[in-house]
Design a protein around this motif. Structure first.
Motif, short mmCIF file in Angstrom:
data_model
loop_
_atom_site.label_atom_id
_atom_site.label_comp_id
_atom_site.label_asym_id
_atom_site.label_seq_id
_atom_site.Cartn_x
_atom_site.Cartn_y
_atom_site.Cartn_z
N TYR A 95 -14.56 -30.84 -10.92
CA TYR A 95 -13.96 -31.62 -12.44
C TYR A 95 -14.33 -32.40 -13.51
CZ TYR A 95 -10.79 -31.47 -8.04
OH TYR A 95 -9.44 -31.15 -7.18
N LEU A 96 -15.72 -32.76 -13.10
CA LEU A 96 -16.30 -33.02 -14.37
C LEU A 96 -16.26 -32.32 -15.75
CD1 LEU A 96 -17.52 -35.20 -16.23
CD2 LEU A 96 -19.34 -34.53 -15.25
N PRO A 97 -16.96 -30.48 -15.37
CA PRO A 97 -16.61 -29.76 -16.54
C PRO A 97 -15.48 -29.16 -16.95
CG PRO A 97 -18.10 -28.87 -14.41
CD PRO A 97 -17.58 -30.45 -13.95
N THR A 98 -14.21 -29.05 -15.73
CA THR A 98 -13.03 -28.86 -16.49
C THR A 98 -12.59 -29.70 -17.62
OG1 THR A 98 -13.27 -27.94 -13.99
CG2 THR A 98 -10.94 -28.25 -14.90
N LEU A 99 -12.88 -30.65 -16.97
CA LEU A 99 -11.99 -31.35 -18.10
C LEU A 99 -13.05 -32.38 -19.28
CD1 LEU A 99 -11.61 -35.01 -15.92
CD2 LEU A 99 -9.56 -33.47 -16.15
N VAL A 100 -14.33 -32.21 -19.38
CA VAL A 100 -14.79 -31.60 -20.58
C VAL A 100 -14.94 -30.76 -21.15
CG1 VAL A 100 -16.84 -32.38 -22.13
CG2 VAL A 100 -16.89 -33.72 -19.57
N LEU A 101 -15.18 -29.27 -20.74
CA LEU A 101 -15.25 -27.87 -21.44
C LEU A 101 -13.56 -27.85 -21.89
CD1 LEU A 101 -17.83 -26.57 -19.53
CD2 LEU A 101 -18.11 -27.51 -21.71
N GLY A 102 -12.59 -27.96 -20.24
CA GLY A 102 -11.18 -27.46 -20.42
C GLY A 102 -10.39 -28.58 -21.57
N THR A 103 -10.49 -28.89 -22.33
CA THR A 103 -10.08 -29.68 -23.20
C THR A 103 -10.59 -29.70 -24.80
OG1 THR A 103 -11.36 -32.02 -22.72
CG2 THR A 103 -9.32 -31.89 -21.60
N MET A 104 -11.35 -28.83 -24.53
CA MET A 104 -11.64 -27.82 -26.08
C MET A 104 -11.13 -27.27 -26.78
SD MET A 104 -15.85 -26.67 -25.24
CE MET A 104 -15.60 -25.98 -27.02
N PRO A 105 -10.74 -28.13 -27.75
CA PRO A 105 -11.98 -28.19 -29.07
C PRO A 105 -11.56 -30.22 -29.64
CG PRO A 105 -10.42 -26.96 -30.60
CD PRO A 105 -10.10 -26.71 -28.57
N TRP A 106 -10.69 -30.20 -28.34
CA TRP A 106 -10.46 -31.87 -28.40
C TRP A 106 -11.09 -33.08 -27.20
CZ3 TRP A 106 -6.35 -31.52 -32.11
CH2 TRP A 106 -5.69 -30.60 -32.52
N SER A 107 -12.08 -32.73 -26.91
CA SER A 107 -12.22 -33.23 -25.97
C SER A 107 -13.28 -34.91 -26.56
CB SER A 107 -14.24 -32.54 -25.15
OG SER A 107 -13.57 -31.51 -24.85
N PRO A 108 -13.70 -34.88 -28.10
CA PRO A 108 -14.13 -35.88 -28.50
C PRO A 108 -12.99 -37.58 -29.05
CG PRO A 108 -15.03 -33.87 -29.49
CD PRO A 108 -13.97 -33.39 -29.37
N ALA A 109 -11.70 -36.38 -28.75
CA ALA A 109 -10.54 -37.33 -29.03
C ALA A 109 -10.92 -38.29 -27.56
CB ALA A 109 -9.57 -37.31 -28.69
N LEU A 110 -10.64 -37.37 -26.82
CA LEU A 110 -10.83 -37.91 -25.26
C LEU A 110 -11.78 -38.33 -25.17
CD1 LEU A 110 -8.94 -34.59 -23.49
CD2 LEU A 110 -7.65 -37.31 -24.17
N TRP A 111 -13.05 -38.81 -24.93
CA TRP A 111 -13.85 -39.25 -24.67
C TRP A 111 -13.71 -40.96 -25.58
CZ3 TRP A 111 -18.04 -40.72 -22.28
CH2 TRP A 111 -18.93 -41.13 -22.60
N ARG A 112 -13.09 -40.34 -26.62
CA ARG A 112 -13.10 -41.87 -27.80
C ARG A 112 -12.20 -42.73 -26.95
NH1 ARG A 112 -13.34 -38.07 -32.22
NH2 ARG A 112 -11.32 -38.30 -32.73
N TRP A 113 -10.07 -41.90 -26.50
CA TRP A 113 -9.83 -42.72 -25.40
C TRP A 113 -10.67 -43.12 -24.27
CZ3 TRP A 113 -8.64 -41.14 -20.44
CH2 TRP A 113 -7.31 -42.00 -19.87
N LEU A 114 -11.66 -42.70 -23.57
CA LEU A 114 -12.24 -43.19 -22.57
C LEU A 114 -13.01 -44.22 -22.79
CD1 LEU A 114 -12.32 -42.88 -19.48
CD2 LEU A 114 -14.44 -40.91 -20.06
#
Length: 500
Positions: free
Chosen positions: A264-283
């Motif tokens: 699940y970690l790579p699915t969430l990190v890579l699968g949300t590209m290119p919007w992963s940084p915004a989700l990281w800031r939310w987290l």
């Protein structure tokens, strides 16, 4: 709003719609079906369409396929019936589900993130994982669309102030369709909605008798019919398809203690590209948000973010605790993730990325889709179909895999029945009756198909001497057709007593 501003927003919406259509339909039928998933689902659907039996899913004429409810097979069969036996027609339901989720992300954003509709829809459309899954035949995109439909209807019932009864009915329709797509996992958003009623909207849950009755009328008749016709099927549904998938690693889907992290970690990190940084800031801001949500005032002031956090985190917790773990299970969570992107960017007052960056990413996505169509993988059933046709002069009516991975995609590309057989009879038991490893044993299949024109057999090259010896011991002759293909022997059989 001035007319010019309205015109700009309208043009932007139409431009986004056109972009989504391009992403959805470009190169849709440019590659053959990939096994195992695309082949398995399309095979069952085509068996339904050709046999006229839409009640009992079957992987061959004699063997049922009960691992999933029927709705995915129904919509694939309907698509093929309308548009022909093509890979594009088989994938069309998943593609339409992708477009439906984009539209639903827009609609939900209008309620939860006003002004963030374009961001939410664009984020979902261009996230790597939903985009990639829209080109694969699985149950998960239909499930995601129906679950999201149910959540949207629930939000409208609570927040619009109009036609609440109609929206509640639509919510239960969505859950019924999700239940007919994947069974109990289709109800995972229900605890989210219950928690939101308690924590966010501070009102009594609206899950009352009329809605439950509508759900039962839509979702349960198929289950009742097939359980009545197949003694022991209910035990299989509950035991194998629910208990074992949740509590055991019987199916070999990353059941180790660390499996959730590896999948699940790579699915969430890579699968949300290119919007992963915004989700990281939310987290990173989530602990601060949790402290604020302790008070009723904080929950009311930040209702949208709290609801979306519940929508992501509660199902994710269930997926991590369950012992069966696959990346596609997370697909229904990508709509709330796209909405969280809109929430986070609104908090930060960040505009959408400039169009050159968006255009560059769209080019990358389309290039990936085109590359997939040209990738010479052993999973492409259309390439197997070419190899088989090159080796036989008669129409192929049946392909039999002996102790090997079954290429069910050949059902579409050869219009032939596909079977998987073992050298020996299978053991008895509930699982063996309703989800047997093999359709038949070697002796039974030889008696049925050995001397019939158009029956093609395939086995691993490493096991060819053993399998040929077993065939000869049963009074038959196995003759290879051409050279091996991908370390497989393609052969025909005949009775040793029959003339050449």
């Amino acid at each position: 709003m001035s007319p010019s501003s309205r015109d700009i927003r309208d043009r932007s919406a139409w431009g986004l719609a056109l972009l989504c259509l391009v992403l959805a339909f470009a190169f849709l039928g440019s590659r053959g079906l990939w096994d195992p998933d695309e082949g398995r689902y399309s095979n069952v659907a085509l068996n339904m369409l050709d046999s006229g039996d839409w009640l009992n899913p079957k992987r061959s004429s004699d063997v049922g396929h009960w691992t999933k409810p029927p709705l995915t097979y129904w919509v694939i069969a309907a698509s093929v019936g309308l548009f022909g036996k093509t890979a594009a027609a088989v994938r069309l339901p998943a593609t339409l589900s992708y477009l439906a989720c984009i539209w639903l992300a827009w609609r939900i954003a209008r309620r939860l993130v006003p002004g963030g509709e374009r961001t939410a829809a664009l984020a979902y459309a261009t996230m790597l994982f939903p985009f990639g899954m829209s080109q694969l035949v699985t149950t998960d995109f239909l499930l995601a669309a129906f679950e999201t439909l149910a959540v949207w209807a629930c939000l409208e019932a609570r927040l619009s102030g109009r036609h609440a009864g109609v929206w509640d009915a639509l919510m239960w329709v969505g859950f019924a369709l999700a239940f007919l797509t994947k069974g109990p996992p289709g109800l995972l958003p229900l605890p989210v909605l219950l928690a939101a009623d308690w924590l966010v909207w501070r009102r009594r849950a609206r899950f009352v008798v009329p809605g439950l009755l509508l759900f039962c009328l839509l979702a349960l008749p198929w289950y009742v019919a097939v359980v009545a016709d197949n003694p022991g099927l209910l035990e299989y549904f509950i035991g194998d398809e629910v208990v074992h998938r949740v509590a055991t690693d019987k199916f070999g889907h990353n059941g180790q203690w660390y499996g959730w992290l590896a999948v699940y970690l790579p699915t969430l990190v890579l699968g949300t590209m290119p919007w992963s940084p915004a989700l990281w800031r939310w987290l990173r801001a989530l602990p601060r948000d949790l402290r604020r949500w302790r008070s009723a005032e904080g929950r009311q002031a930040d209702a949208a973010a709290l609801f979306l956090a519940l929508w992501v985190l509660l199902p994710l917790l269930v997926f991590c605790l369950a012992r069966s773990r696959l990346p596609s299970y997370l697909l229904p969570l990508f709509v709330p993730l796209a909405l969280l992107v809109a929430v986070q960017r609104r908090r930060e007052r960040r505009p959408l990325p400039r169009w050159p960056w968006r255009a560059a990413w769209v080019v990358v996505l389309l290039a990936l889709k085109l590359a997939a169509s040209a990738w010479p993988t052993h999973k492409d059933a259309s390439q197997w179909a070419v190899a088989i046709r090159e080796r036989t002069a008669v129409p192929v009516r049946e392909v039999i895999f002996v102790e090997d991975m079954t290429r069910y995609g050949l059902r579409l590309h050869l219009d032939a029945e596909i079977e998987k057989i073992g050298l020996d009879p299978a053991p008895d038991g509930v699982g063996a009756r309703f989800n047997p490893v093999n359709d038949e044993d070697l002796a039974t299949e030889l008696a049925e198909a050995a001397d019939q024109a158009g029956a093609i057999w395939i086995c691993k090259q490493s096991r060819w001497p053993e399998i040929r010896g077993r065939i000869e011991a049963l009074g038959f002759v196995a003759t290879p057709l051409g050279t091996p293909y991908r370390d497989r022997i393609i052969f025909q059989t005949r009775s040793a007593a029959a003339p050449r």
